[in-house]
Structures are given as C-alpha cells and as structure tokens.
Design a protein around this motif. Structure first.
Motif, PDB file in Angstrom:
ATOM      1  N   MET A   1      -3.250   5.020 -10.092  1.00  0.00           N
ATOM      2  CA  MET A   1      -2.136   4.086 -10.070  1.00  0.00           C
ATOM      3  C   MET A   1      -2.600   2.764  -9.444  1.00  0.00           C
ATOM      4  O   MET A   1      -3.149   2.760  -8.352  1.00  0.00           O
ATOM      5  CB  MET A   1      -0.990   4.664  -9.229  1.00  0.00           C
ATOM      6  CG  MET A   1       0.293   3.843  -9.301  1.00  0.00           C
ATOM      7  SD  MET A   1       1.484   4.383  -8.046  1.00  0.00           S
ATOM      8  CE  MET A   1       1.571   6.134  -8.381  1.00  0.00           C
ATOM      9  N   THR A   5       1.725  -1.237  -9.640  1.00  0.00           N
ATOM     10  CA  THR A   5       2.635  -0.107  -9.811  1.00  0.00           C
ATOM     11  C   THR A   5       3.111   0.400  -8.463  1.00  0.00           C
ATOM     12  O   THR A   5       4.303   0.677  -8.265  1.00  0.00           O
ATOM     13  CB  THR A   5       1.938   1.029 -10.578  1.00  0.00           C
ATOM     14  OG1 THR A   5       1.422   0.526 -11.807  1.00  0.00           O
ATOM     15  CG2 THR A   5       2.907   2.161 -10.869  1.00  0.00           C
ATOM     16  N   GLN A   6       2.184   0.528  -7.519  1.00  0.00           N
ATOM     17  CA  GLN A   6       2.558   0.958  -6.170  1.00  0.00           C
ATOM     18  C   GLN A   6       3.553  -0.015  -5.547  1.00  0.00           C
ATOM     19  O   GLN A   6       4.521   0.391  -4.891  1.00  0.00           O
ATOM     20  CB  GLN A   6       1.311   1.072  -5.297  1.00  0.00           C
ATOM     21  CG  GLN A   6       0.357   2.175  -5.707  1.00  0.00           C
ATOM     22  CD  GLN A   6      -0.941   2.131  -4.925  1.00  0.00           C
ATOM     23  OE1 GLN A   6      -1.294   1.118  -4.330  1.00  0.00           O
ATOM     24  NE2 GLN A   6      -1.665   3.238  -4.929  1.00  0.00           N
ATOM     25  N   THR A  91      -1.819   4.622 -15.066  1.00  0.00           N
ATOM     26  CA  THR A  91      -0.750   3.688 -14.717  1.00  0.00           C
ATOM     27  C   THR A  91       0.570   4.123 -15.320  1.00  0.00           C
ATOM     28  O   THR A  91       1.614   4.046 -14.678  1.00  0.00           O
ATOM     29  CB  THR A  91      -1.106   2.275 -15.206  1.00  0.00           C
ATOM     30  OG1 THR A  91      -2.317   1.860 -14.566  1.00  0.00           O
ATOM     31  CG2 THR A  91      -0.005   1.286 -14.859  1.00  0.00           C
ATOM     32  N   ARG A  92       0.550   4.589 -16.583  1.00  0.00           N
ATOM     33  CA  ARG A  92       1.791   5.033 -17.220  1.00  0.00           C
ATOM     34  C   ARG A  92       2.396   6.211 -16.481  1.00  0.00           C
ATOM     35  O   ARG A  92       3.608   6.308 -16.327  1.00  0.00           O
ATOM     36  CB  ARG A  92       1.515   5.389 -18.680  1.00  0.00           C
ATOM     37  CG  ARG A  92       1.310   4.173 -19.586  1.00  0.00           C
ATOM     38  CD  ARG A  92       1.389   4.565 -21.045  1.00  0.00           C
ATOM     39  NE  ARG A  92       0.277   5.433 -21.427  1.00  0.00           N
ATOM     40  CZ  ARG A  92      -0.878   4.992 -21.920  1.00  0.00           C
ATOM     41  NH1 ARG A  92      -1.076   3.690 -22.067  1.00  0.00           N
ATOM     42  NH2 ARG A  92      -1.830   5.824 -22.264  1.00  0.00           N
ATOM     43  N   TRP A  95       4.263   5.019 -13.423  1.00  0.00           N
ATOM     44  CA  TRP A  95       5.597   4.454 -13.651  1.00  0.00           C
ATOM     45  C   TRP A  95       6.670   5.526 -13.684  1.00  0.00           C
ATOM     46  O   TRP A  95       7.845   5.253 -13.414  1.00  0.00           O
ATOM     47  CB  TRP A  95       5.618   3.656 -14.951  1.00  0.00           C
ATOM     48  CG  TRP A  95       4.928   2.332 -14.851  1.00  0.00           C
ATOM     49  CD1 TRP A  95       3.728   1.990 -15.395  1.00  0.00           C
ATOM     50  CD2 TRP A  95       5.382   1.167 -14.143  1.00  0.00           C
ATOM     51  NE1 TRP A  95       3.403   0.689 -15.070  1.00  0.00           N
ATOM     52  CE2 TRP A  95       4.407   0.167 -14.303  1.00  0.00           C
ATOM     53  CE3 TRP A  95       6.511   0.885 -13.379  1.00  0.00           C
ATOM     54  CZ2 TRP A  95       4.513  -1.094 -13.739  1.00  0.00           C
ATOM     55  CZ3 TRP A  95       6.636  -0.371 -12.808  1.00  0.00           C
ATOM     56  CH2 TRP A  95       5.644  -1.344 -12.990  1.00  0.00           C
TER      57      TRP A  95
END
Length: 251
Positions: A1, A5-6, A91-92, A95
């Motif tokens: 991540m 995003t974080q 990354t997805r 989310w």
C-alpha cells in the motif's frame, strides 16, 4: 500500500472519529469521559494524513523535475514504477480498507438493547456502607443502579414513601414479563453488562427496546436473573410514558 492510500485511510478514519465525537455518536461505543481523548486522536490522524499528502506532493514534484532534467540530458525517458516499489494490485487491495471507515462515517449503529440484556446476566452490585436520603423532588429521579442497590442491600429503607422516576429500555423478563434495563459500561460497549429492574403494578404495552420513563414506588418483590442467578429488584409502576433514546444511553 503506497503512502497516498495510507494517507486517505488515515484522513477518513480521523474524520470519522472527529464526527463521532462532536455529534456524540461516540457515546454508543465508549463512556463519555473518553470523548476528549477520541477527539484528540481524530485530530492527530487527520493532521498526519495531511502532512503525508504534502510530503507526497512535494516528492512527486521533485521527481518530475528530476525526470525532466534527465530527459533533457539524455534525450529519452527512463522506465519507472509507481514511485514506491509497490504494484498497483497491492494499492487496489489497500483501497478496500476504506469500506469499513466509510460505513462508520455514514451509518450510526444503534445502542446495545434488549438482545444484549437478555444474553448477559444482570451486573453484580456492591453494597454501600451508607445510603444517604434521596434528594428532594416528587417524583425523585433515580438511576437503575442506585435503585437496585438501595432496594436489595438497604431493604428499600431510603426508598419507602417516595415517588420515584426511572429511565431505561424495555426488555423481556425470563417469564415473558417486562423489565426495565440499562447497559452499564466499564470502558466501552464491548464490556457492557445490563442492570435490570423488574416491573410490577400498572400494565405496560411498550415493545422491547422502547425507551420509557416510569413513575412508581418501591416494591419488596425480588427476582432472580436466570442467566447468572443475580438478584433483581422490582419497582411498582404507577405511570409511564415512552420517550426518545437519551443522548447517553449507557451508564
């Protein structure tokens, strides 16, 4: 991540905690005394998220400037990843962590009610060394904890002859009769235990989980909670009315 995003997740969590605190929704989860600490935690989360956004934007601008300079020097661009060495699939997945925070932000769960009260035994009461006279008032408002303690351990001496007002929600008793209850918190809703008071006297047709305010007098009747065999005090109801759930549903 990646960091962005974080940061989004931290900002959303911080906003959720801040909203829950300023709108008193947090009272459905923890005791009122923890409100200032929750507000401070929410502000810190939001501040950390904003700082991360600022750092990432500055880093991205510096990287773009360096890449433009490198392109000018060598006449072509260099291949690069997402800038953090992480794949886009990771990354997805990150989310998806936003979903619980979004649910908390948009949906306010109900306070613990009759189902929780029926699953747990009535909270254990401790006898006080002294039960002072009740304050002035007719009727005088008494908490369920105070009423039960005085009724069970003081034989109702400080209750006799007084008109009393109690507030709580309706929960079915072991024999199907109505009982008045409140959830007692030590710290948060996870450790909530009910305090139950039996009802006798005027019949009531309020449904389970309805919040009511009753007026009545001390009753010598004592029952037993089948869940944990704790003693349950009773009150003789003289009148009652259904009310909205209090801002602070727990005690």
């Amino acid at each position: 991540m990646n960091r962005l995003t974080q940061a989004v997740i931290m900002l959303l969590l911080g906003a959720t905690v801040i909203k829950a605190t300023v709108t008193d929704t947090y009272l459905r989860y923890v005791k009122a005394g923890l409100g200032p600490y929750l507000l401070a935690a929410g502000i810190l989360l939001a501040a950390a998220a904003l700082a991360t956004f600022w750092y990432e934007i500055r880093t991205a601008r510096n990287r773009e400037a360096a890449q433009a300079h490198d392109h000018d020097d060598h006449g072509h661009d260099h291949e690069h990843d997402d800038g953090h060495g992480h794949g886009h699939g990771e990354t997805r997945v990150g989310w998806l962590l936003l979903l619980p925070a979004l649910a908390m932000l948009m949906i306010s769960p109900p306070a613990l009610g009759s189902y929780s009260a029926n699953q747990a035994g009535s909270v254990g009461l401790s006898a006080a060394s002294d039960y002072p006279p009740l304050p002035d008032g007719d009727p005088v408002e008494v908490t369920l904890l105070d009423y039960a303690s005085r009724a069970l351990f003081d034989s109702g001496k400080s209750l006799t002859g007084r008109n009393l007002k109690l507030t709580g929600f309706i929960t079915p008793g072991p024999d199907g009769s109505m009982m008045l209850a409140r959830i007692v918190l030590t710290c948060c809703a996870a450790d909530g235990r009910p305090i139950k008071v039996g009802l006798t006297g005027v019949s009531m047709d309020a449904p389970a989980d309805a919040w009511v305010q009753i007026e009545g007098v001390y009753s010598t009747q004592v029952g037993t909670d089948p869940v944990n065999n704790a003693q349950i005090a009773y009150i003789e109801v003289r009148g009652w009315q259904e009310i909205d759930e209090p801002k602070q549903p727990y005690v």
